[in-house]
Design an enzyme around this catalytic site. Structure first.
Site, short mmCIF file in Angstrom:
data_model
loop_
_atom_site.label_atom_id
_atom_site.label_comp_id
_atom_site.label_asym_id
_atom_site.label_seq_id
_atom_site.Cartn_x
_atom_site.Cartn_y
_atom_site.Cartn_z
N GLU A 4 -9.08 -3.74 -40.44
CA GLU A 4 -8.40 -2.17 -39.33
C GLU A 4 -10.46 -2.21 -39.28
O GLU A 4 -11.25 -2.26 -40.28
CB GLU A 4 -8.12 -1.51 -40.77
CG GLU A 4 -7.91 0.23 -39.87
CD GLU A 4 -7.51 1.19 -41.01
OE1 GLU A 4 -7.46 1.04 -42.27
OE2 GLU A 4 -7.07 2.04 -40.65
N LYS A 46 -2.13 1.57 -34.26
CA LYS A 46 -2.01 2.14 -35.86
C LYS A 46 -0.69 3.63 -35.33
O LYS A 46 -0.78 4.04 -34.59
CB LYS A 46 -3.37 3.17 -36.45
CG LYS A 46 -2.51 3.55 -37.60
CD LYS A 46 -3.97 3.40 -38.43
CE LYS A 46 -3.84 3.99 -39.56
NZ LYS A 46 -5.60 4.37 -40.44
N CYS A 91 -2.39 -0.54 -42.05
CA CYS A 91 -2.92 0.56 -43.10
C CYS A 91 -2.06 1.56 -43.83
O CYS A 91 -0.63 1.51 -44.24
CB CYS A 91 -4.81 0.83 -43.06
SG CYS A 91 -5.50 1.29 -44.81
N SER A 119 -8.63 0.25 -46.72
CA SER A 119 -8.51 1.14 -47.97
C SER A 119 -9.29 1.57 -48.90
O SER A 119 -9.79 0.34 -49.34
CB SER A 119 -7.06 0.51 -48.36
OG SER A 119 -6.87 1.18 -49.22
N LEU A 151 -36.47 9.32 -64.67
CA LEU A 151 -35.93 8.67 -65.53
C LEU A 151 -36.38 10.34 -66.80
O LEU A 151 -37.31 9.75 -67.73
CB LEU A 151 -36.63 7.77 -65.94
CG LEU A 151 -36.28 6.01 -65.68
CD1 LEU A 151 -36.72 5.31 -65.92
CD2 LEU A 151 -34.50 6.68 -64.92
N SER A 152 -35.32 10.92 -67.42
CA SER A 152 -35.45 11.09 -68.27
C SER A 152 -34.97 11.19 -69.65
O SER A 152 -35.61 11.76 -70.45
CB SER A 152 -34.09 13.14 -67.57
OG SER A 152 -33.16 12.35 -68.45
N GLY A 167 -32.50 10.67 -70.78
CA GLY A 167 -31.42 10.47 -70.65
C GLY A 167 -30.00 9.67 -70.43
O GLY A 167 -30.42 8.84 -69.71
N ASP A 183 -27.74 10.00 -67.70
CA ASP A 183 -27.60 10.00 -66.70
C ASP A 183 -28.26 9.54 -66.16
O ASP A 183 -27.88 8.39 -64.64
CB ASP A 183 -26.87 11.19 -66.04
CG ASP A 183 -26.18 12.00 -66.75
OD1 ASP A 183 -24.76 11.69 -66.61
OD2 ASP A 183 -26.07 12.99 -66.91
N ASN A 190 -36.31 26.13 -62.57
CA ASN A 190 -35.81 25.45 -61.31
C ASN A 190 -37.15 25.10 -60.91
O ASN A 190 -37.26 24.47 -60.13
CB ASN A 190 -35.12 26.39 -60.18
CG ASN A 190 -33.77 26.54 -61.13
OD1 ASN A 190 -33.29 26.06 -61.41
ND2 ASN A 190 -32.81 28.29 -60.71
N LYS A 218 -23.98 24.10 -53.92
CA LYS A 218 -24.26 23.49 -54.20
C LYS A 218 -23.83 21.65 -53.99
O LYS A 218 -24.71 20.74 -54.02
CB LYS A 218 -24.58 23.31 -55.13
CG LYS A 218 -26.16 24.83 -55.84
CD LYS A 218 -26.22 24.73 -57.50
CE LYS A 218 -26.58 25.69 -58.35
NZ LYS A 218 -26.84 25.46 -59.60
#
Lengths: 600, 600
Positions: A44, A126, A162, A189, A337-338, A340, A342, A413, A558
């Site tokens: 598609e 479509k 689709c 898709s 790079l902490s 941690g 994540d 922060n 956020k």
């Protein structure tokens, strides 16, 4: 029964790059022809990429798409591929469309073009336009009302697009009425976790509805927030899987089919079939070649194995990042790079997507950083081979504090924003793509700093809940071990208690419920759309559920400012959840921009 | 002819605040009843606010809206207002809706409830669902198929909703067939420049179509990116303006009408009218009171004067900021004051919206800042009375440069990001809303720094082209002078050449065409959707037009990360323009995040 060699070209287009996409179609059509294919189907909107969003409303873009389709037909013929029927998704539109309020400007259509002997011999638009989740097709397209059946080598081939097979009735039913011997479905898709099972069931059901063999071709690759997994499939009318392509891999699935000989009169140019939901469907027949091909020995088609669940998600994340970087002209990435989990998982995904030498990890310790934060980050760098540097943030933090009196969250922060500014400076100086490392659980409850840890061009874990982050990290390590490679992620990054380290002794659990509980609430609230009372009835603690729901509703601002990231679930944040910014329903107001949520 | 005293309550709801909105309806209904009104009409979706976006898909929210409507009917009766017919927009939905793919979950409807003597005596659901520009109503609602005609004091009153009168046919035509004596139209119709003229023409045309008096009630106030201007209108069947409410002012327009006596049999409970576009419309009649009110002396209704063009835009910007702050719980704002025109105008808008003592302006000079930057900022503060402080950025910039070697754009962007971080720190410490000061021309071409001058919670000038920024500044000064007040904006902020002052001697014109030319190109490209060739044909320099178009297409990423701002034009950036992030159509790739465009 006539034979037909069908190629499904599971390719990776780029949105807006019409010239590049046309070249890609030509290249893969040639490849398919070299394998002896009589028909080649592309996904598609392959010519424009999917989704083109408001480009669909720009007349000059629609004109460019239409012209490229005509040009492509000629180039195929010039390249000696004129006798192959090539089915190509593109953006169509009416040059002389009269503006109608409430109808997209220029009446664009999500269309399939049939290219044969230098010409566009047929166009299909479509019928069913999805307008939920990530889809906005009522905004961009007007629906088609006809079905084309093309006779090639004595077989009647119908083409649909689709969503046409996700909804009952319509062109699939019309294909049966028209006596189609093969139903081609071209798709854009997007990947979702476990969608491949749903897709197979659907394809089988629609093959039965159409009463013929069904061939489903899907695109692959990352495009902005969407990831396409390919997974092209051919099933017989009885549901037998005749061929299946690998996931997340560009390529061409070739399959030999025995199909019923066409019997309908092809001079019957415009019959009609009544459709229950959308009025009459006009059936248009195109006669390309009546003679079956001389009998030949079929080749065996492959049925590629499925990836395991974690491997599949991981492949989606790597594909998404590789293509987002590549399609936007970035060769390298930078991230903080902490130590941690994540940032560790994000770094490993980046190494797999871009190559470790192109990944720049920066440790940015503050006075509150623990020793293991630094050593785990260094250990990760050593295991993966990524580029590593350390930039302490104390001088910058002190400079701000010398100018402004900041306490509490404002000071927390500030540290995060100094790190964000450092990463952006490295990006601007060296051309790296900045990666944000936040996960879906944090994003949900707003546990991040606006313009701090949320800076960047792409957020690979944006739709990955924290519990899945751990699971993927463990899987990646185990997979490496099974291959005899060094597990890339330090064990202590996986096992230690999560902390933002923005004040002494801070832990995520000071502000948030344990992540397994949090993810359970979020699964119910965000994915399953259950309300507070339903959560309480299901056994969640009322006070806890109330708190999570309020945080989630009020973190919308956020989330809007967060970088894009790959969608892997039914309800990712971003385009498919659009809460109002002002939302007093929960009795809370918007958090001050940039706040992490107050401690419990 | 029967008389009717009609009140149009042009009020300001808050999205999600169902309880607060219900209180507001009750308060204004009481006010209208005190003025002797027989019928009071409130805007579209007044009970939930407009637009609720994906809250519409949440079952618990739909339930809350429905329950609030029933409750409101009882409270009105308890308050002695039961004999007044109160028409209230709300979110409806079916508790037992069967999920249908492609239909919004729970089958929500954008509805009007008629409240009378403690009950919801009738419900009408919008027929025509807009799905263009800022509207996504196919995503959220299923259309209605019936029209309610309520007989009150011997007059047949039909009610429709907003888009129902923007499209031909449908319920307006049905109202004529049904012999309605008054057509009520309840609206959530966002402000656009000069839309009031379009609206008046439309209302007149539909009054003629319906063959009766038409009363149009619109909401007022800012809601996220939308601004509602009110401008409620009553016109006779012949197009005569009988009453018109002020723009941007909450209040109640009361008008006495002489209306035709109803003649249709009210036991004819469900007749049908064929509609050209959407099939049969069922007409439901509700008999509330057959007897006309005793003749009384009508009061004269007002026709409020229109604001002049600049005053109207300025009022929209002030309204938008006041309500965005207020609805999100902010009482004060902070912004950087560069001495330039954008920050000066933003500051003055903020002073008008929040009061000068609640506006905090920060001068953040660097080594490249000119003396006039500082003095113009101080002059602005003095003229307006806003809170002013100066924080030099050199110590922070030096701290970064001591850690990283940065040159060129990376160093320019650093300065901007240090300022952004300072403003966010002040926001976190003191709870101010940070205002971004960029204008639409800059936003279009990406002339800003990601996470630098683009930080904040709201961007008042987001949809204001630079040339209009100057015009509004001049208008505001002239308006002040005409009132005998000090013109708030220093003349040199208006007259000097724009500069970002991120390197010695830098001017906007180093990188961009003159703003009058740029705005002309953008008007043609963005608002009128003309392509490159059309621009060249219209006389624009090809090289210049190409450059502006490329910058505009490739700045999409930055625009996505920009704070929300009030929409005042047909094509604002944000929800009503959604370009793909990756867009190779122009042959360019995404700029590195955070770059200002390279110099010419």
């Amino acid at each position: 029964m006539p034979q037909l060699r069908l190629a499904l070209a599971q390719v990776n287009p780029t949105v807006g790059d019409i010239a590049g996409n046309a070249d890609r179609v030509l290249r893969w059509a040639r490849h398919a022809a070299e394998q002896g294919a009589h028909v080649v189907a592309f996904p598609e909107m392959v010519l424009t990429g999917y989704t083109v969003e408001d480009l669909a409303l720009r007349r000059s873009f629609v004109r460019a798409s239409r012209a490229a389709l005509e040009d492509l037909a000629q180039r195929l013929a010039t390249a000696g591929l004129g006798d192959v029927l090539v089915v190509v998704g593109y953006l169509d539109g009416a040059a002389d469309a009269v503006p109608v309020l409430g109808t997209p400007a220029g009446a664009p259509q999500n269309a399939a073009g049939l290219l044969y002997r230098g010409r566009v011999v047929s166009r299909y638009a479509k019928h069913h336009l999805p307008n939920y989740g990530v889809f906005d097709e009522y905004r961009y397209f007007v629906p088609g009302k006809s079905l084309t059946v093309a006779r090639i080598h004595g077989v009647d081939v119908a083409t649909v697009i689709c969503e046409d097979i996700w909804q009952d009735g319509g062109p699939v039913a019309a294909a049966r009425e028209a006596g189609a011997g093969l139903l081609l479905v071209i798709n854009g898709s997007p990947y979702e976790r476990n969608k491949d099972d749903v897709r197979l069931d659907l394809v089988r059901r629609r093959a039965a509805d159409a009463g013929c063999t069904l061939a489903y071709v899907n695109m692959i690759g990352g495009q902005d927030e969407l990831v396409f997994d390919g997974d092209s499939i051919v099933v017989g009318a009885d549901g037998t899987v005749l061929a299946r392509a690998p996931q997340f891999d560009e390529g061409c699935l070739v399959v030999d089919l025995d199909l019923p000989a066409a019997t309908a009169a092809t001079d019957d140019q415009a019959s009609h079939v009544e459709s229950a939901d959308r009025g009459a469907i006009t059936i248009t027949r195109v006669a390309l070649s009546a003679e079956p091909v001389a009998r030949y020995e079929p080749v065996a088609a492959g049925v590629a194995p499925r990836l395991a669940d974690d491997a599949e998600v991981y492949a989606a994340l790597v594909t998404a990042l590789r293509d987002y970087a590549g399609k936007n002209g970035f060769e390298s990435a930078v991230l903080g790079l902490s130590g941690g989990i994540d940032s560790a998982l994000t770094a490993v995904i980046a190494c797999d997507a871009l190559g470790a030498p192109n990944v720049h990890g920066v440790s940015m310790p503050s006075t509150y950083s623990s020793e293991h934060s630094r050593s785990d980050a260094a250990d990760l760098a050593q295991r993966t081979g990524l580029q590593f540097q350390t930039v302490p943030i104390e001088p910058m933090v002190d400079a701000y504090l010398s100018q402004l009196k900041l306490t509490g969250l404002a000071e927390e922060n500030l540290q995060s924003r100094v790190r964000g500014t450092l990463l952006m400076a490295l990006s601007n100086q060296h051309g790296h793509l900045v990666l944000a490392t936040g996960n879906k659980s944090e994003l949900a409850v707003g546990y991040s700093t606006l313009y701090g840890d949320s800076v960047g061009g792409f957020a690979p874990l944006k739709d990955v809940p924290k519990t899945l982050v751990w699971a993927l990290a463990r899987w990646r390590n185990e997979d490496a071990a099974a291959r005899g490679q060094t597990p890339p992620i330090p064990e202590s990054s996986i096992s230690k208690a999560p902390s933002a380290e923005l004040r002494p002794g801070q832990l995520d659990s000071d502000s948030l419920p344990p992540y397994d509980v949090l993810d359970d609430v979020l699964e119910n609230y965000v994915e399953q759309d259950r309300g507070l009372e339903e959560l309480v009835d299901a056994g969640f603690d009322r006070e806890l559920a109330e708190r999570v729901l309020k945080l989630t509703d009020t973190a919308e601002y956020k989330r809007r400012q967060y970088p894009p990231g790959p969608k892997i679930s039914l309800r990712a944040f971003g385009r498919d959840r659009r809460l109002p910014i002002t939302n007093r329903w929960t009795g809370r107001t918007l958090p001050r921009p940039g706040e992490v949520p107050p401690g419990a």
